[in-house]
Design a protein around this motif. Structure first.
Motif, PDB file in Angstrom:
ATOM      1  N   GLY A  32       0.765  -1.239   0.000  1.00 16.69           N
ATOM      2  CA  GLY A  32       0.000   0.000   0.000  1.00 16.69           C
ATOM      3  C   GLY A  32       0.794   1.286   0.000  1.00 16.69           C
ATOM      4  N   ILE A  33       2.078   1.230  -0.375  1.00 14.30           N
ATOM      5  CA  ILE A  33       2.876   2.460  -0.422  1.00 14.30           C
ATOM      6  C   ILE A  33       3.611   2.556  -1.766  1.00 14.30           C
ATOM      7  CG2 ILE A  33       3.163   2.816   2.059  1.00 14.30           C
ATOM      8  CD1 ILE A  33       5.851   1.357   1.882  1.00 14.30           C
ATOM      9  N   PRO A  34       2.868   2.519  -2.889  1.00 11.36           N
ATOM     10  CA  PRO A  34       3.518   2.510  -4.210  1.00 11.36           C
ATOM     11  C   PRO A  34       4.315   3.763  -4.515  1.00 11.36           C
ATOM     12  CG  PRO A  34       1.162   2.926  -4.414  1.00 11.36           C
ATOM     13  CD  PRO A  34       1.399   2.525  -2.986  1.00 11.36           C
ATOM     14  N   ASP A  35       4.041   4.866  -3.816  1.00 12.75           N
ATOM     15  CA  ASP A  35       4.754   6.114  -4.077  1.00 12.75           C
ATOM     16  C   ASP A  35       6.082   6.206  -3.322  1.00 12.75           C
ATOM     17  OD1 ASP A  35       2.674   6.910  -5.691  1.00 12.75           O
ATOM     18  OD2 ASP A  35       1.653   8.023  -4.110  1.00 12.75           O
ATOM     19  N   TYR A  36       6.436   5.163  -2.574  1.00 12.67           N
ATOM     20  CA  TYR A  36       7.622   5.239  -1.731  1.00 12.67           C
ATOM     21  C   TYR A  36       8.765   4.345  -2.215  1.00 12.67           C
ATOM     22  CZ  TYR A  36       5.025   8.047   1.577  1.00 12.67           C
ATOM     23  OH  TYR A  36       4.319   9.069   2.157  1.00 12.67           O
ATOM     24  N   VAL A  37       8.723   3.955  -3.488  1.00 16.53           N
ATOM     25  CA  VAL A  37       9.771   3.079  -4.030  1.00 16.53           C
ATOM     26  C   VAL A  37      11.146   3.720  -3.885  1.00 16.53           C
ATOM     27  CG1 VAL A  37      10.676   2.022  -6.145  1.00 16.53           C
ATOM     28  CG2 VAL A  37       8.238   1.868  -5.616  1.00 16.53           C
ATOM     29  N   ASP A  38      11.273   4.989  -4.279  1.00 16.51           N
ATOM     30  CA  ASP A  38      12.578   5.652  -4.199  1.00 16.51           C
ATOM     31  C   ASP A  38      13.084   5.728  -2.761  1.00 16.51           C
ATOM     32  OD1 ASP A  38      12.723   6.017  -6.904  1.00 16.51           O
ATOM     33  OD2 ASP A  38      11.949   8.055  -6.883  1.00 16.51           O
ATOM     34  N   LEU A  39      12.195   6.023  -1.836  1.00 21.77           N
ATOM     35  CA  LEU A  39      12.608   6.126  -0.437  1.00 21.77           C
ATOM     36  C   LEU A  39      13.036   4.762   0.095  1.00 21.77           C
ATOM     37  CD1 LEU A  39      12.896   8.204   1.811  1.00 21.77           C
ATOM     38  CD2 LEU A  39      10.617   7.587   2.592  1.00 21.77           C
ATOM     39  N   LEU A  40      12.325   3.717  -0.274  1.00 23.22           N
ATOM     40  CA  LEU A  40      12.692   2.362   0.149  1.00 23.22           C
ATOM     41  C   LEU A  40      14.060   1.978  -0.390  1.00 23.22           C
ATOM     42  CD1 LEU A  40       9.253   0.628  -0.429  1.00 23.22           C
ATOM     43  CD2 LEU A  40      10.350   0.960   1.798  1.00 23.22           C
ATOM     44  N   MET A  41      14.336   2.351  -1.632  1.00 20.50           N
ATOM     45  CA  MET A  41      15.625   2.032  -2.221  1.00 20.50           C
ATOM     46  C   MET A  41      16.742   2.859  -1.588  1.00 20.50           C
ATOM     47  SD  MET A  41      14.486   1.530  -6.203  1.00 20.50           S
ATOM     48  CE  MET A  41      16.060   0.906  -6.765  1.00 20.50           C
ATOM     49  N   ALA A  42      16.442   4.100  -1.254  1.00 15.63           N
ATOM     50  CA  ALA A  42      17.424   4.934  -0.564  1.00 15.63           C
ATOM     51  C   ALA A  42      17.750   4.349   0.806  1.00 15.63           C
ATOM     52  CB  ALA A  42      16.896   6.361  -0.422  1.00 15.63           C
ATOM     53  N   LYS A  43      16.715   3.875   1.500  1.00 15.83           N
ATOM     54  CA  LYS A  43      16.927   3.216   2.793  1.00 15.83           C
ATOM     55  C   LYS A  43      17.836   2.004   2.644  1.00 15.83           C
ATOM     56  CE  LYS A  43      13.443   1.775   4.990  1.00 15.83           C
ATOM     57  NZ  LYS A  43      14.414   1.375   6.025  1.00 15.83           N
ATOM     58  N   THR A  44      17.619   1.272   1.581  1.00 18.86           N
ATOM     59  CA  THR A  44      18.398   0.054   1.364  1.00 18.86           C
ATOM     60  C   THR A  44      19.860   0.375   1.085  1.00 18.86           C
ATOM     61  OG1 THR A  44      16.432  -1.055   0.530  1.00 18.86           O
ATOM     62  CG2 THR A  44      18.543  -2.042  -0.042  1.00 18.86           C
ATOM     63  N   MET A  45      20.100   1.509   0.431  1.00 16.99           N
ATOM     64  CA  MET A  45      21.482   1.939   0.238  1.00 16.99           C
ATOM     65  C   MET A  45      22.177   2.115   1.580  1.00 16.99           C
ATOM     66  SD  MET A  45      22.592   2.131  -2.831  1.00 16.99           S
ATOM     67  CE  MET A  45      24.047   3.086  -2.449  1.00 16.99           C
ATOM     68  N   GLN A  46      21.487   2.739   2.511  1.00 18.27           N
ATOM     69  CA  GLN A  46      22.085   2.970   3.819  1.00 18.27           C
ATOM     70  C   GLN A  46      22.196   1.680   4.623  1.00 18.27           C
ATOM     71  OE1 GLN A  46      23.720   5.244   5.079  1.00 18.27           O
ATOM     72  NE2 GLN A  46      23.781   4.734   7.248  1.00 18.27           N
ATOM     73  N   GLU A  47      21.226   0.800   4.459  1.00 19.82           N
ATOM     74  CA  GLU A  47      21.223  -0.433   5.245  1.00 19.82           C
ATOM     75  C   GLU A  47      22.305  -1.418   4.796  1.00 19.82           C
ATOM     76  OE1 GLU A  47      19.638  -1.138   7.879  1.00 19.82           O
ATOM     77  OE2 GLU A  47      18.088   0.395   7.972  1.00 19.82           O
ATOM     78  N   SER A  48      22.472  -1.573   3.477  1.00 25.90           N
ATOM     79  CA  SER A  48      23.372  -2.634   3.015  1.00 25.90           C
ATOM     80  C   SER A  48      24.101  -2.333   1.720  1.00 25.90           C
ATOM     81  CB  SER A  48      22.575  -3.927   2.815  1.00 25.90           C
ATOM     82  OG  SER A  48      21.720  -3.807   1.681  1.00 25.90           O
ATOM     83  N   GLY A  49      23.697  -1.281   1.026  1.00 23.60           N
ATOM     84  CA  GLY A  49      24.268  -1.028  -0.283  1.00 23.60           C
ATOM     85  C   GLY A  49      23.883  -2.085  -1.298  1.00 23.60           C
ATOM     86  N   GLY A  50      22.925  -2.949  -0.933  1.00 24.88           N
ATOM     87  CA  GLY A  50      22.482  -4.015  -1.826  1.00 24.88           C
ATOM     88  C   GLY A  50      23.371  -5.234  -1.804  1.00 24.88           C
ATOM     89  N   ARG A  51      24.283  -5.316  -0.849  1.00 18.43           N
ATOM     90  CA  ARG A  51      25.308  -6.353  -0.861  1.00 18.43           C
ATOM     91  C   ARG A  51      25.072  -7.502   0.110  1.00 18.43           C
ATOM     92  NH1 ARG A  51      30.329  -2.024  -1.133  1.00 18.43           N
ATOM     93  NH2 ARG A  51      29.749  -1.156  -3.174  1.00 18.43           N
ATOM     94  N   LEU A  52      23.958  -7.451   0.806  1.00 20.50           N
ATOM     95  CA  LEU A  52      23.653  -8.518   1.751  1.00 20.50           C
ATOM     96  C   LEU A  52      22.374  -9.229   1.338  1.00 20.50           C
ATOM     97  CD1 LEU A  52      24.353  -6.680   5.133  1.00 20.50           C
ATOM     98  CD2 LEU A  52      25.881  -8.218   3.890  1.00 20.50           C
ATOM     99  N   LYS A  53      22.197 -10.452   1.800  1.00 17.35           N
ATOM    100  CA  LYS A  53      20.960 -11.176   1.512  1.00 17.35           C
ATOM    101  C   LYS A  53      19.785 -10.519   2.224  1.00 17.35           C
ATOM    102  CE  LYS A  53      23.135 -15.628   0.525  1.00 17.35           C
ATOM    103  NZ  LYS A  53      23.258 -17.060   0.899  1.00 17.35           N
TER     104      LYS A  53
END
Length: 359
Positions: free
Chosen positions: A86-107
């Motif tokens: 239910g938050i389709p407008d927050y894709v960019d924010l979710l991806m930005a969060k993921t950059m800070q959390e792991s840089g996409g390098r963890l499972k």
């Protein structure tokens, strides 16, 4: 054994003992150094999370602002699960969060295990992590009454921070509030040894619970929004090429082409927005496929001047232009070069696919 031999034996024994002690001391120092190095490397790899630290990655520009290729390739999953929760407008924010959390390098790419009450990195599948992390963020965002920064900090601190904000700051986020909350929590929990001052400002303020810089760290991956004046300006600068430009597929990606007015549709878009200070990623790799992930998708009924509009020509989203109003866009077309085009009839009406991206 004579006196001389005894003396030599004692000296030899002393030397052996000294040598042994030095070997033991050096070995201990090496062990300590190795342990510190390994811990440091692990913290740098893990990145965000409930005890996250700031990381310096060598990122290439991606779909938002400075996203790593590892995160950018997960965009379809973020779109799927943002819609599901239910938050389709927050894709960019979710991806930005993921950059800070792991840089996409963890499972456990969103470091979502702890939201399930599990130890860190228990989730061993990126899609599951995105599903769980997005669901948790949606809940936190709802509890935060849509305050994005409050929800972000609560993702790091835990949702108790929202209760604290409701009690002490009318339910609104502020950096000062985050420092105050972190300082209080650290005083309660520092005896556990689980938390450390991961930023200089944390040590200075005693706010060593979680990451008081989490919101700023996430927002560095969000592009600067355009303002109303920029819409008119980006259209105005584009008109200088009407009548004196040439469409060249793959053109417009070096200064020689730009000076000569040789563009294709996506390089023209990149050039025009660059003139008003909007970064759309590396010029050499810009395509309609990279542009269609920029900004936020909006419905065509809400289209505004300055939005990008896409057309299915030789492929899906094969052409892009800048909407100028009244059913018209400006773009670089193969038949005309840069020109204004009516998209309410004929070929461009039939190929417009409804995709509108607002930067």
């Amino acid at each position: 054994m004579n006196t001389l031999a005894k003396g030599a034996f004692k000296v030899g024994l002393a030397l052996i003992t000294f040598k042994t002690k030095m070997i033991i001391l050096i070995s201990m120092l090496l062990i300590i150094f190795s342990a510190v190095f390994i811990i440091g490397m692990f913290q740098a790899l893990v990145g965000g999370g409930n005890s996250t630290s700031s990381n310096d990655y060598d990122f290439t520009s991606g779909g938002t602002k400075n996203l790593s290729p590892e995160v950018e390739k997960l965009r379809p999953l973020f779109e799927t699960y943002a819609a599901k929760h239910g938050i389709p407008d927050y894709v960019d924010l979710l991806m930005a969060k993921t950059m800070q959390e792991s840089g996409g390098r963890l499972k456990d790419v969103m470091q979502a295990s702890e939201s399930l009450g599990l130890p860190p990195n228990t989730i061993d599948n990126q899609e599951e992590s995105i599903d769980v992390g997005t669901r948790y963020f949606a809940r936190v965002l709802e509890k935060a009454s849509g305050d994005e920064k409050l929800a972000l900090q609560a993702y790091n601190f835990g949702h108790g921070f929202i209760d604290y904000a409701n009690k002490h700051n009318n339910g609104k986020y502020s950096k000062e509030l985050a420092i105050e909350f972190s300082r209080q929590q650290y005083q309660k929990l520092k005896h556990t040894g689980m938390y450390s001052c991961i930023r200089p400002e944390s040590a200075e303020t005693g706010a060593c619970y979680g990451d008081i810089g989490y919101v700023d760290a996430v927002m560095q991956y969000i592009g600067t929004p355009m303002y109303a004046g920029d819409f008119e300006e980006v259209i105005k600068v584009g008109t200088q090429w009407i009548g004196n430009s040439k469409y060249v597929f793959g053109g417009g990606r070096n200064q020689r082409d730009i000076s000569a007015g040789r563009f294709d549709c996506s390089s023209f878009i990149h050039w025009a927005f660059n003139q008003v200070g909007v970064d759309l990623g590396p010029l050499h790799s810009v395509t309609t496929d990279t542009l269609k992930h920029k900004g936020q998708r909006v419905a065509y009924k809400d289209v505004q001047p300055g939005d990008l509009v896409f057309f299915d020509t030789y492929k899906i989203d094969g052409h892009v232009g800048i909407y100028v109003g009244d059913g018209t866009f400006i773009g670089a077309q193969s038949s005309t070069g840069v020109a204004f085009v009516d998209m309410t009839s004929g070929y461009w009406k039939s190929t417009f696919n409804g995709r509108v991206q607002r930067l």
